[in-house]
Write an enzyme that holds these catalytic residues in place. Structure first.
Site, PDB file in Angstrom:
ATOM      1  N   ASP A  49       0.827  -1.225   0.000  1.00  0.00           N
ATOM      2  CA  ASP A  49       0.000   0.000   0.000  1.00  0.00           C
ATOM      3  C   ASP A  49       0.856   1.268   0.000  1.00  0.00           C
ATOM      4  OD1 ASP A  49      -2.435  -1.274   0.032  1.00  0.00           O
ATOM      5  OD2 ASP A  49      -2.790  -0.992   2.183  1.00  0.00           O
ATOM      6  N   ARG A  74       0.758   5.211  17.387  1.00  0.00           N
ATOM      7  CA  ARG A  74       0.348   6.275  16.464  1.00  0.00           C
ATOM      8  C   ARG A  74       0.832   7.665  16.873  1.00  0.00           C
ATOM      9  NH1 ARG A  74       0.584   2.719  12.847  1.00  0.00           N
ATOM     10  NH2 ARG A  74      -1.278   1.487  12.445  1.00  0.00           N
ATOM     11  N   ASP A 128      -7.050   4.590  13.020  1.00  0.00           N
ATOM     12  CA  ASP A 128      -5.698   5.125  12.848  1.00  0.00           C
ATOM     13  C   ASP A 128      -5.670   6.452  12.093  1.00  0.00           C
ATOM     14  OD1 ASP A 128      -4.374   3.197  14.313  1.00  0.00           O
ATOM     15  OD2 ASP A 128      -4.332   1.802  12.626  1.00  0.00           O
ATOM     16  N   SER A 140      -5.551  -8.145   7.717  1.00  0.00           N
ATOM     17  CA  SER A 140      -4.909  -6.848   7.848  1.00  0.00           C
ATOM     18  C   SER A 140      -4.196  -6.848   9.191  1.00  0.00           C
ATOM     19  CB  SER A 140      -5.970  -5.750   7.781  1.00  0.00           C
ATOM     20  OG  SER A 140      -5.449  -4.569   8.340  1.00  0.00           O
TER      21      SER A 140
HETATM   22  N1  ARG Z   1      -8.324  -2.025  16.397  1.00  0.00           N
HETATM   23  C1  ARG Z   1      -7.013  -1.677  16.843  1.00  0.00           C
HETATM   24  C2  ARG Z   1      -6.899  -0.212  17.083  1.00  0.00           C
HETATM   25  O1  ARG Z   1      -7.643   0.548  16.554  1.00  0.00           O
HETATM   26  C3  ARG Z   1      -5.948  -2.178  15.927  1.00  0.00           C
HETATM   27  C4  ARG Z   1      -6.023  -1.743  14.509  1.00  0.00           C
HETATM   28  C5  ARG Z   1      -4.812  -2.218  13.822  1.00  0.00           C
HETATM   29  N2  ARG Z   1      -4.915  -2.451  12.444  1.00  0.00           N
HETATM   30  C6  ARG Z   1      -4.997  -3.650  11.857  1.00  0.00           C
HETATM   31  N3  ARG Z   1      -4.851  -3.701  10.605  1.00  0.00           N
HETATM   32  N4  ARG Z   1      -5.213  -4.742  12.536  1.00  0.00           N
HETATM   33  O2  ARG Z   1      -6.042   0.201  17.818  1.00  0.00           O
END
Ligand code: ARG
Length: 429
Positions: free
Chosen positions: A13, A93, A122, A174
């Site tokens: 990506d 993040r 995110d 993912s």
């Molecule tokens: N749901 C979790 C969060 O918002 C993890 C998201 C991470 N992304 C993934 N592709 N699993 O912190």
């Protein structure tokens, strides 16, 4: 927009995004890859960024900073989103956003970019953190503004432009990883009733495949883990070691239907061996060293911090002030916790602290007992006073504002009752 700093993982990506940004906006693209551990740094990431068309490619080793400044404060606070998620992705993040802003300022860029989609948490975390730190920066998320290509289209797009394609097997999920945990979603996991297939897990074995149980001792100073089995370890090494150890014992699998900030419920599988072990150990040591009032108040702080972090509000004043309270409350949380790692469970089996509030002479039922039993009578007299007054004035059964009501239903008539009576005839002797 002239120059943009792209948060670059080295995956397909973001590799495509380098070229897409240049073509779409006619901008110079500088990439920033942040190593937050857990295998997040892909091999050859710098060369791939350059092959995709970046003018410069930064790689920053932020593992130690991630653990000490982002993970530890949340461990100290016992912050878990919705009581279960140790916030691995969410904690990385703000660190990445802060680095994006610093690189943007150093490079004289007017925008930053990230590879988040338009329906996750995110994107919110990146956007609000960047704007808190530098409101002048524009934030672009290619996947949110039209880049949306399928995996095959992305591969074609890359090949046409001579972009080196990361040689990873295409995962049905993912995935996001850092040293504090692995997050896995989509694919068959989107059915919350479906058992996660074995390939959803990479860090942990199934509990039934774990070896015989073993015990470890974790040492804490001020609510921060500093040693394992008596050996002092630096933060990154300690977490990495516990991930390995916990993974071998099948510890830290979390299957969670979680509430995203954008209003969606989503099913996520987490693997967090070190976080699971350390949170449990830390709570046990708090139980020994903090008063009941502090423990109760800390629950509120924990929930609040977890929510703010999850929601991307790391750089808010409330977040900073709560971290300040939390760190202060931890000054006495020092000592050791002994844990048994046993087929998927991390069980606390012992704790000790030079600052323990546990007093054997008060707790014991042996003859060394120093607790004043007789004083309990007076204590109960005063403690129970409001309830006695209430029962007397308002009644356990009564009539108020015209409506008859009762606290209790009679139980004895309804429950099977066996009465041993020496004189069944019931005659008084
Ligand atoms: N749901 C979790 C969060 O918002 C993890 C998201 C991470 N992304 C993934 N592709 N699993 O912190």
């Amino acid at each position: 927009m002239k120059k943009v700093i792209l948060a670059y993982s080295g995956g397909l990506d973001t590799s495509v995004a380098v070229a897409w940004l240049r073509e779409q906006y006619d901008v110079e693209v500088v990439t920033l890859t942040v190593d937050v551990g857990g295998g997040s740094l892909r091999d050859g990431v710098q060369a791939r960024a350059m092959s995709a068309g970046a003018s410069r490619a930064y790689v920053v080793d932020a593992k130690e900073r991630f653990v000490t400044s982002f993970v530890w404060p949340h461990l100290q606070a016992s912050a878990l989103y919705q009581g279960v998620y140790p916030l691995a992705t969410a904690l990385a993040r703000p660190l990445i956003a802060q680095l994006l802003v610093e690189v943007a300022n150093r490079e004289g860029a007017d925008a930053v970019a990230h590879g988040s989609t338009g329906k996750g948490n995110d994107q919110v975390r990146f956007d609000v953190a960047v704007h808190a730190l530098d409101p002048a920066l524009e934030v672009v998320a290619p996947l949110r503004v039209g880049m949306g290509l399928s995996r095959d289209q992305e591969i074609d797009y890359a090949i046409e432009r001579g972009i080196e394609i990361p040689i990873t097997k295409s995962s049905p999920y993912s995935i996001d990883v850092n040293i504090w945990g692995r997050s896995c979603e989509t694919g068959v996991l989107e059915d919350p009733w479906a058992t996660p297939p074995p390939d959803a897990y990479e860090w942990t074995v199934a509990a039934e495949d774990a070896p015989a149980a073993s015990e470890i001792v974790i040492g804490f100073e001020g609510g921060i883990p500093v040693s394992l089995d008596g050996d002092r370890a630096d933060p990154v090494a300690l977490v990495a070691r516990l991930n390995d150890l916990g993974g071998v014992h099948g510890i830290g699998r979390i299957d969670h239907v979680e509430d995203r900030l954008v209003g969606i419920k989503s099913r996520e599988i987490y693997e967090t061996p070190a976080a699971t072990i350390l949170h449990r150990a830390h709570r046990a040591l708090e139980g020994l060293t903090l008063t009941k009032d502090t423990l109760r108040f800390n629950r509120i702080v924990a929930d609040e911090l977890a929510q703010l972090t999850y929601d991307g509000l790391w750089f808010s004043a409330l977040h900073r002030d709560l971290r300040g309270y939390s760190a202060s409350s931890q000054r006495v949380v020092s000592g050791d916790v002994r844990m048994r790692l046993d087929h998927g469970s991390a069980i606390v089996v012992g704790r000790r602290s030079p600052l323990s509030l546990y007093d054997k002479s008060l707790a014991t039922y042996d003859k060394e007992d120093a607790f004043d039993h007789a004083a309990a009578v007076g204590f109960i007299e005063i403690f129970g006073l409001p309830l006695r007054v209430e029962a007397a004035r308002h009644g356990a059964v009564g009539k108020h504002h015209g409506a008859a009501w009762s606290w209790t239903e009679p139980l004895l008539a309804d429950l099977p009752t066996d009465i041993a009576d020496p004189d069944p005839a019931g005659g008084a002797g």
